[in-house]
Design a protein around this motif. Structure first.
Motif, PDB file in Angstrom:
ATOM      1  N   MET A  13       0.842  -1.195   0.000  1.00  0.00           N
ATOM      2  CA  MET A  13       0.000   0.000   0.000  1.00  0.00           C
ATOM      3  C   MET A  13       0.877   1.245   0.000  1.00  0.00           C
ATOM      4  N   TYR A  14       0.738   2.056  -1.048  1.00  0.00           N
ATOM      5  CA  TYR A  14       1.427   3.336  -1.144  1.00  0.00           C
ATOM      6  C   TYR A  14       0.459   4.435  -0.712  1.00  0.00           C
ATOM      7  N   ILE A  15       0.911   5.329   0.151  1.00  0.00           N
ATOM      8  CA  ILE A  15       0.057   6.406   0.655  1.00  0.00           C
ATOM      9  C   ILE A  15       0.737   7.751   0.435  1.00  0.00           C
ATOM     10  N   THR A  16      -0.043   8.741   0.023  1.00  0.00           N
ATOM     11  CA  THR A  16       0.462  10.101  -0.136  1.00  0.00           C
ATOM     12  C   THR A  16      -0.437  11.049   0.649  1.00  0.00           C
ATOM     13  N   ILE A  17       0.172  11.873   1.491  1.00  0.00           N
ATOM     14  CA  ILE A  17      -0.573  12.855   2.277  1.00  0.00           C
ATOM     15  C   ILE A  17      -0.384  14.233   1.643  1.00  0.00           C
ATOM     16  N   THR A  18      -1.482  14.873   1.294  1.00  0.00           N
ATOM     17  CA  THR A  18      -1.400  16.191   0.656  1.00  0.00           C
ATOM     18  C   THR A  18      -1.760  17.327   1.607  1.00  0.00           C
ATOM     19  N   ASP A  19      -2.441  17.011   2.698  1.00  0.00           N
ATOM     20  CA  ASP A  19      -2.792  18.041   3.681  1.00  0.00           C
ATOM     21  C   ASP A  19      -2.849  17.407   5.059  1.00  0.00           C
ATOM     22  N   TYR A  20      -2.255  18.075   6.050  1.00  0.00           N
ATOM     23  CA  TYR A  20      -2.224  17.543   7.407  1.00  0.00           C
ATOM     24  C   TYR A  20      -1.921  18.691   8.367  1.00  0.00           C
ATOM     25  N   GLY A  21      -2.804  18.927   9.319  1.00  0.00           N
ATOM     26  CA  GLY A  21      -2.540  19.959  10.310  1.00  0.00           C
ATOM     27  C   GLY A  21      -3.637  20.997  10.403  1.00  0.00           C
ATOM     28  N   THR A  22      -3.390  22.002  11.228  1.00  0.00           N
ATOM     29  CA  THR A  22      -4.367  23.054  11.510  1.00  0.00           C
ATOM     30  C   THR A  22      -3.997  24.328  10.765  1.00  0.00           C
ATOM     31  N   SER A  23      -4.990  24.895  10.093  1.00  0.00           N
ATOM     32  CA  SER A  23      -4.776  26.158   9.389  1.00  0.00           C
ATOM     33  C   SER A  23      -5.683  27.231   9.982  1.00  0.00           C
ATOM     34  N   TYR A  24      -5.168  28.434  10.085  1.00  0.00           N
ATOM     35  CA  TYR A  24      -5.903  29.561  10.648  1.00  0.00           C
ATOM     36  C   TYR A  24      -6.362  30.456   9.508  1.00  0.00           C
ATOM     37  N   GLN A  25      -7.685  30.714   9.435  1.00  0.00           N
ATOM     38  CA  GLN A  25      -8.255  31.474   8.325  1.00  0.00           C
ATOM     39  C   GLN A  25      -9.040  32.679   8.819  1.00  0.00           C
ATOM     40  N   VAL A  26      -8.486  33.447   9.732  1.00  0.00           N
ATOM     41  CA  VAL A  26      -9.033  34.676  10.313  1.00  0.00           C
ATOM     42  C   VAL A  26     -10.301  34.412  11.128  1.00  0.00           C
ATOM     43  N   ILE A  27     -11.372  33.964  10.480  1.00  0.00           N
ATOM     44  CA  ILE A  27     -12.620  33.754  11.222  1.00  0.00           C
ATOM     45  C   ILE A  27     -12.912  32.274  11.423  1.00  0.00           C
ATOM     46  N   SER A  28     -11.986  31.437  11.051  1.00  0.00           N
ATOM     47  CA  SER A  28     -12.178  30.007  11.288  1.00  0.00           C
ATOM     48  C   SER A  28     -10.821  29.319  11.382  1.00  0.00           C
ATOM     49  N   SER A  29     -10.819  28.197  12.067  1.00  0.00           N
ATOM     50  CA  SER A  29      -9.606  27.395  12.196  1.00  0.00           C
ATOM     51  C   SER A  29      -9.985  25.951  11.920  1.00  0.00           C
ATOM     52  N   ASP A  30      -9.256  25.313  11.024  1.00  0.00           N
ATOM     53  CA  ASP A  30      -9.645  23.984  10.577  1.00  0.00           C
ATOM     54  C   ASP A  30      -8.452  23.031  10.604  1.00  0.00           C
ATOM     55  N   THR A  31      -8.630  21.887  11.233  1.00  0.00           N
ATOM     56  CA  THR A  31      -7.620  20.834  11.187  1.00  0.00           C
ATOM     57  C   THR A  31      -8.073  19.823  10.154  1.00  0.00           C
ATOM     58  N   ARG A  32      -7.277  19.660   9.134  1.00  0.00           N
ATOM     59  CA  ARG A  32      -7.701  18.848   7.989  1.00  0.00           C
ATOM     60  C   ARG A  32      -6.623  17.841   7.610  1.00  0.00           C
ATOM     61  N   VAL A  33      -7.074  16.653   7.191  1.00  0.00           N
ATOM     62  CA  VAL A  33      -6.167  15.617   6.693  1.00  0.00           C
ATOM     63  C   VAL A  33      -6.724  15.098   5.375  1.00  0.00           C
ATOM     64  N   ILE A  34      -5.884  15.107   4.353  1.00  0.00           N
ATOM     65  CA  ILE A  34      -6.268  14.596   3.031  1.00  0.00           C
ATOM     66  C   ILE A  34      -5.194  13.611   2.575  1.00  0.00           C
TER      67      ILE A  34
ATOM     68  N   SER B  40     -10.685  12.341   2.935  1.00  0.00           N
ATOM     69  CA  SER B  40     -10.314  13.508   3.736  1.00  0.00           C
ATOM     70  C   SER B  40     -11.199  13.566   4.975  1.00  0.00           C
ATOM     71  N   ALA B  41     -10.745  14.329   5.959  1.00  0.00           N
ATOM     72  CA  ALA B  41     -11.519  14.551   7.173  1.00  0.00           C
ATOM     73  C   ALA B  41     -11.159  15.925   7.713  1.00  0.00           C
ATOM     74  N   SER B  42     -12.122  16.567   8.366  1.00  0.00           N
ATOM     75  CA  SER B  42     -11.913  17.916   8.876  1.00  0.00           C
ATOM     76  C   SER B  42     -12.523  18.054  10.269  1.00  0.00           C
ATOM     77  N   SER B  43     -11.877  18.847  11.101  1.00  0.00           N
ATOM     78  CA  SER B  43     -12.400  19.085  12.446  1.00  0.00           C
ATOM     79  C   SER B  43     -13.643  19.957  12.420  1.00  0.00           C
ATOM     80  N   ASN B  44     -13.907  20.610  11.298  1.00  0.00           N
ATOM     81  CA  ASN B  44     -15.070  21.497  11.183  1.00  0.00           C
ATOM     82  C   ASN B  44     -16.322  20.781  10.694  1.00  0.00           C
ATOM     83  N   GLU B  45     -16.228  19.501  10.455  1.00  0.00           N
ATOM     84  CA  GLU B  45     -17.394  18.771   9.955  1.00  0.00           C
ATOM     85  C   GLU B  45     -18.526  18.798  10.979  1.00  0.00           C
ATOM     86  N   GLY B  46     -19.699  19.188  10.512  1.00  0.00           N
ATOM     87  CA  GLY B  46     -20.875  19.179  11.373  1.00  0.00           C
ATOM     88  C   GLY B  46     -21.000  20.377  12.292  1.00  0.00           C
TER      89      GLY B  46
END
Length: 220
Positions: free
Chosen positions: A112-133, A153-159
């Motif tokens: 199984m080969y895996i590639t991670i393109t996004d990982y961690g928390t990003s700050y976007q002024v009025i929102s903060s999202d931890t995302r993994v893709i 993908s998964a995000s801490s902002n889901e729901g």
């Protein structure tokens, strides 16, 4: 009236045609079913995100969903140590190792080969999202055939709902969230969700393995 009727007919035709055109074609599992892999060697994920913790954070979450799907998964810590003892420490270098050599060393059915393109928390002024893709592909170590590819993908902002504290409240909440998520390594928890989505049987997902009671069934 005839003009309106004609326009309605045309609109309905375009909607039906659009739905038909955009429908995702079913996945081709012919090579997967022919291969019938029982054991999977998971390589350390290639990290294309800026977070240096991504490879190990995601790798530590892959065994459970793959095992629950019905496959024997080579212990990732043992695999990584084996590579280290042989001078291979970087995921990019490990991913470049010939299939035959991987098969000779580990004797696994597939890799199984895996590639991670996004990982961690990003700050976007009025929102903060931890995302993994992440994306993955499964390759038969005996024939070299690609058996399956997937992405999730998964995000801490889901729901979550909008903050009712106004703009200032949203900015403060985003800053607090970023600090909290970074301090507690929230990405690790989000990676667990992304990994489960990526490797659990489902539409266009992995097929059930031979250790699963649902082996041979197609996941809905």
């Amino acid at each position: 009236m005839k003009g309106i009727s004609a326009l309605l007919t045309l609109a309905l035709t375009l909607v039906v045609t659009g739905c038909t055109t955009n429908k995702t074609p079913p996945a081709d599992y012919s090579a997967f079913k022919e291969s019938k892999p029982r054991s999977i060697l998971v390589l350390p994920p290639v990290n294309k995100s800026p977070d240096i913790n991504a490879t190990h954070g995601f790798l530590s979450n892959v065994t459970q969903p793959l095992a629950e799907s019905g496959y024997y998964v080579f212990p990732v810590a043992v695999v990584e140590e084996t590579f280290k003892q042989n001078g291979a420490t970087h995921p990019d270098d490990i991913s470049a190792i010939p299939l035959k050599k991987l098969h000779d060393i580990f004797g696994a059915d597939a890799v199984m080969y895996i590639t991670i393109t996004d990982y961690g928390t990003s700050y976007q002024v009025i929102s903060s999202d931890t995302r993994v893709i992440a994306s993955a592909r499964l390759v038969d170590l005996r024939t070299g055939k690609e058996l399956w590819t997937g992405a999730a993908s998964a995000s801490s902002n889901e729901g979550q709902t909008n903050n009712n504290g106004g703009l200032l409240g949203m900015v403060i909440n985003a800053a607090i969230t970023q600090i909290a998520h970074s301090a507690t390594d929230k990405a690790y928890d989000v990676a667990r969700i992304a990994s489960a989505r990526l490797f659990s049987p489902g539409p266009r997902g992995l097929l059930y393995g031979p250790r699963s009671p649902k082996y041979g069934q197609t996941a809905q």
